[in-house]
Design a protein around this motif. Structure first.
Motif, PDB file in Angstrom:
ATOM      1  N   ALA A 171      29.794  15.491  11.654  1.00  0.00           N
ATOM      2  CA  ALA A 171      29.434  16.498  10.645  1.00  0.00           C
ATOM      3  C   ALA A 171      30.034  16.230   9.246  1.00  0.00           C
ATOM      4  O   ALA A 171      31.043  15.870   9.021  1.00  0.00           O
ATOM      5  CB  ALA A 171      29.506  18.016  11.092  1.00  0.00           C
ATOM      6  N   GLN A 230      30.965  32.742  14.238  1.00  0.00           N
ATOM      7  CA  GLN A 230      30.015  33.902  14.127  1.00  0.00           C
ATOM      8  C   GLN A 230      30.383  35.484  14.463  1.00  0.00           C
ATOM      9  O   GLN A 230      31.351  35.447  15.340  1.00  0.00           O
ATOM     10  CB  GLN A 230      28.847  33.484  15.483  1.00  0.00           C
ATOM     11  CG  GLN A 230      28.284  32.192  15.042  1.00  0.00           C
ATOM     12  CD  GLN A 230      27.534  31.960  13.744  1.00  0.00           C
ATOM     13  OE1 GLN A 230      26.852  32.537  13.666  1.00  0.00           O
ATOM     14  NE2 GLN A 230      28.158  31.247  12.870  1.00  0.00           N
ATOM     15  N   THR A 252      38.055  20.649  10.723  1.00  0.00           N
ATOM     16  CA  THR A 252      36.749  20.308  10.742  1.00  0.00           C
ATOM     17  C   THR A 252      36.317  20.341   9.147  1.00  0.00           C
ATOM     18  O   THR A 252      35.179  19.862   8.944  1.00  0.00           O
ATOM     19  CB  THR A 252      35.865  21.490  11.349  1.00  0.00           C
ATOM     20  OG1 THR A 252      35.951  22.606  10.651  1.00  0.00           O
ATOM     21  CG2 THR A 252      36.385  21.746  12.688  1.00  0.00           C
ATOM     22  N   CYS A 281      33.720  27.800  17.795  1.00  0.00           N
ATOM     23  CA  CYS A 281      32.715  27.549  16.357  1.00  0.00           C
ATOM     24  C   CYS A 281      31.795  26.265  16.754  1.00  0.00           C
ATOM     25  O   CYS A 281      32.444  25.359  16.718  1.00  0.00           O
ATOM     26  CB  CYS A 281      33.433  27.467  15.393  1.00  0.00           C
ATOM     27  SG  CYS A 281      34.692  28.971  15.040  1.00  0.00           S
ATOM     28  N   ARG A 282      30.587  26.409  17.233  1.00  0.00           N
ATOM     29  CA  ARG A 282      30.086  25.435  17.420  1.00  0.00           C
ATOM     30  C   ARG A 282      29.517  24.384  16.167  1.00  0.00           C
ATOM     31  O   ARG A 282      29.188  24.807  15.070  1.00  0.00           O
ATOM     32  CB  ARG A 282      28.519  25.985  17.963  1.00  0.00           C
ATOM     33  CG  ARG A 282      28.736  26.749  19.174  1.00  0.00           C
ATOM     34  CD  ARG A 282      27.420  27.318  19.758  1.00  0.00           C
ATOM     35  NE  ARG A 282      26.533  27.894  18.629  1.00  0.00           N
ATOM     36  CZ  ARG A 282      25.226  28.259  18.810  1.00  0.00           C
ATOM     37  NH1 ARG A 282      24.476  27.883  19.854  1.00  0.00           N
ATOM     38  NH2 ARG A 282      24.517  28.766  17.902  1.00  0.00           N
ATOM     39  N   GLU A 283      29.375  23.105  16.594  1.00  0.00           N
ATOM     40  CA  GLU A 283      29.157  22.263  15.545  1.00  0.00           C
ATOM     41  C   GLU A 283      27.727  22.423  14.914  1.00  0.00           C
ATOM     42  O   GLU A 283      27.762  22.479  13.657  1.00  0.00           O
ATOM     43  CB  GLU A 283      29.212  20.720  16.073  1.00  0.00           C
ATOM     44  CG  GLU A 283      29.058  19.766  14.942  1.00  0.00           C
ATOM     45  CD  GLU A 283      29.228  18.280  15.616  1.00  0.00           C
ATOM     46  OE1 GLU A 283      29.337  17.291  14.768  1.00  0.00           O
ATOM     47  OE2 GLU A 283      29.489  18.100  16.842  1.00  0.00           O
ATOM     48  N   GLU A 284      26.920  22.908  15.674  1.00  0.00           N
ATOM     49  CA  GLU A 284      25.564  23.210  14.931  1.00  0.00           C
ATOM     50  C   GLU A 284      25.682  24.459  14.093  1.00  0.00           C
ATOM     51  O   GLU A 284      24.606  24.609  13.529  1.00  0.00           O
ATOM     52  CB  GLU A 284      24.632  23.626  16.208  1.00  0.00           C
ATOM     53  CG  GLU A 284      24.809  24.503  17.112  1.00  0.00           C
ATOM     54  CD  GLU A 284      25.323  23.960  18.430  1.00  0.00           C
ATOM     55  OE1 GLU A 284      25.238  24.405  19.818  1.00  0.00           O
ATOM     56  OE2 GLU A 284      26.549  23.098  18.119  1.00  0.00           O
ATOM     57  N   ASP A 285      26.446  25.315  14.346  1.00  0.00           N
ATOM     58  CA  ASP A 285      26.834  26.392  13.233  1.00  0.00           C
ATOM     59  C   ASP A 285      27.895  25.757  12.202  1.00  0.00           C
ATOM     60  O   ASP A 285      28.375  26.785  11.331  1.00  0.00           O
ATOM     61  CB  ASP A 285      27.543  27.605  14.083  1.00  0.00           C
ATOM     62  CG  ASP A 285      26.512  28.421  14.983  1.00  0.00           C
ATOM     63  OD1 ASP A 285      25.261  28.199  14.509  1.00  0.00           O
ATOM     64  OD2 ASP A 285      26.770  28.806  16.010  1.00  0.00           O
ATOM     65  N   GLY A 286      27.800  24.756  11.836  1.00  0.00           N
ATOM     66  CA  GLY A 286      28.790  24.308  10.822  1.00  0.00           C
ATOM     67  C   GLY A 286      30.260  24.495  11.267  1.00  0.00           C
ATOM     68  O   GLY A 286      31.259  24.641  10.067  1.00  0.00           O
ATOM     69  N   GLN A 343      29.262   7.883  10.570  1.00  0.00           N
ATOM     70  CA  GLN A 343      27.837   8.249  10.901  1.00  0.00           C
ATOM     71  C   GLN A 343      27.038   7.177  11.333  1.00  0.00           C
ATOM     72  O   GLN A 343      25.956   7.024  11.967  1.00  0.00           O
ATOM     73  CB  GLN A 343      27.063   9.092   9.923  1.00  0.00           C
ATOM     74  CG  GLN A 343      27.744  10.456   9.693  1.00  0.00           C
ATOM     75  CD  GLN A 343      27.064  11.181   8.525  1.00  0.00           C
ATOM     76  OE1 GLN A 343      26.537  10.785   7.704  1.00  0.00           O
ATOM     77  NE2 GLN A 343      27.371  12.392   8.622  1.00  0.00           N
ATOM     78  N   SER A 373      29.158  11.210  16.594  1.00  0.00           N
ATOM     79  CA  SER A 373      28.420  12.067  15.684  1.00  0.00           C
ATOM     80  C   SER A 373      29.702  12.566  14.636  1.00  0.00           C
ATOM     81  O   SER A 373      30.852  12.497  15.197  1.00  0.00           O
ATOM     82  CB  SER A 373      28.014  13.221  16.672  1.00  0.00           C
ATOM     83  OG  SER A 373      29.209  14.116  17.008  1.00  0.00           O
TER      84      SER A 373
END
Length: 401
Positions: A318, A153, A177, A144-149, A310, A316
């Motif tokens: 989220a 998918q 996460t 599960c990608r970080e860019e997908d929160g 942050q 990084s």
């Protein structure tokens, strides 16, 4: 000479437990360790739970309990599902376990045969793949990608499903996460499951009440009630009710599966401590004011901790939408050296150096199937969190190429 069973040969100690144990060792040596490794609330158990347990003692309810659970607790759990999730469930669909982990253990032992596959979105709680392996299961990770929160998918889940797939595990709000699933996410996953009728779903919802920014938890059955005969919901008293040591978890699912899980438990631990059951029933019957107060505290702490992370160059992070964990990324720091001279070759080395040099206990993200990251729990006192953030800032500032 004792020889362990072969099934234990590749079964490591869960990283969360290992890091917490090392932190305790250093504390015993007089080191000023701040442990953010375990997902344990820093609140006391509710007064209602204490009174409920005492009432069990005074009533003389100290004998062997029914394996599925005492009726007052089962009734309280059924009422909880109606109140919190809008689900009507019968007592036959429920069972009480020694924490949520035993519910997972029971389900996998009752259902997995050698070679059966268990699809697990990563990052995941460490115990899902470990328990599956104990019974011959084969974990299949879906990144599960970080860019997908950090949300899975649906098409990635579809691609991971084979004829050997027995289970799909969903844990949202997520450990580690803090990701949650929106209605659209659940609808897309439900569509995949309708095309794979042989796949069961384990929905671990133990963080359901710990959501932020006005978000509300949705169960898969809220958007896909037609899947009810294939969904097992795992929950318990540890997180939102701060009752970790009481060891009360529960499961809700199809009657045939619950019966099989009860058979497993009957040959393992039997029924759960009557006093703990009485306390859990009393806590569930209370209004939600105490739970909401804890949630508000976690949300405030989240802002402080993630805000600080942050601001640290090289990290990084989220913003988590639920649970009580931050999951900062370390990619920019890999291959460098700590101030103490340690090569930060991966997140395990980073976590070890952070503990030994800055005395902050965390868990490396690779233990959850997704690195290089760290999991930090913000279920800790405000002063400890502030000090930990300062130490982490200084630790990162000392890293050299």
């Amino acid at each position: 000479m004792f020889k362990p069973a072969e099934r234990l040969a590749t079964l490591p100690t869960p990283a969360t437990i290992a890091m917490a144990a090392r932190a305790r060792e250093l504390k015993a040596q007089g080191k000023p360790v701040i442990s953010l490794a375990l997902g344990e609330p820093d609140f006391p158990s509710p007064n209602a739970a204490l009174e409920g347990a005492v009432a069990e003692v005074r009533a003389g309810h100290t004998g062997y309990p029914p394996i599925p659970g005492q009726k007052p607790l089962l009734e309280a759990i059924a009422a909880k599902f109606k109140r919190d999730n809008g689900l009507d469930v019968s007592l036959e669909q429920l069972m009480v376990c020694n924490g949520g982990k035993q519910a997972i253990f029971n389900a996998f032992m009752a259902s997995l045969n050698e070679g059966d596959e268990v699809v697990v979105p990563a990052p995941y709680w460490v115990s899902y793949p470990l328990i599956a392996r104990m019974f011959g299961g084969v974990p299949v990770e879906v990144p599960c990608r970080e860019e997908d929160g950090f949300r899975p998918q649906a098409e990635a889940i579809r691609a991971a499903i084979t004829l050997r797939t027995r289970w799909l595990v969903l844990n949202f709000p997520n450990n580690p996460t803090g990701a949650i699933l929106e209605r659209a996410d659940l609808e897309a996953i439900a569509a995949v499951l309708r095309d794979a009728p042989h796949v069961m779903v384990m929905s671990d919802e133990i963080y359901e009440h710990l959501t932020f920014d006005g978000k509300a938890h949705l169960s898969l059955l809220n958007v896909a009630p037609d899947l009810a005969e294939r969904v097992l919901i795992i929950n318990g008293m540890s997180k939102a009710y701060a009752m970790t040591g009481w060891r009360v978890g529960f499961a809700c699912g199809p009657v045939p599966l619950i019966k099989a899980m009860i058979k497993v438990q009957g040959n393992a631990t039997s029924g759960i401590c009557t006093l703990a059951q009485g306390g859990a029933a009393a806590a569930l019957r209370e209004d939600m004011a105490g739970v909401q107060a804890m949630r508000a505290t976690y949300e405030r702490r989240r802002g402080v901790v993630v805000g600080a992370l942050q601001q640290i160059t090289g990290l990084s992070c989220a913003m988590p939408q639920g649970a009580f964990y931050a999951y900062p990324g370390l990619s920019a720091l890999m291959g460098m050296h700590s101030a103490g001279g340690r090569l930060l070759k991966d997140d395990v080395a980073f976590a070890e150096a952070l503990l030994e040099e800055a005395h902050i206990a965390t868990v490396p993200g690779s233990a959850f199937g997704y690195g290089p990251h760290l999991r930090l729990s913000f279920a800790a006192a405000d002063a400890e969190l502030a000090e930990a953030c300062e130490r982490l800032k200084d630790f990162v500032a000392g890293i050299k190429g």
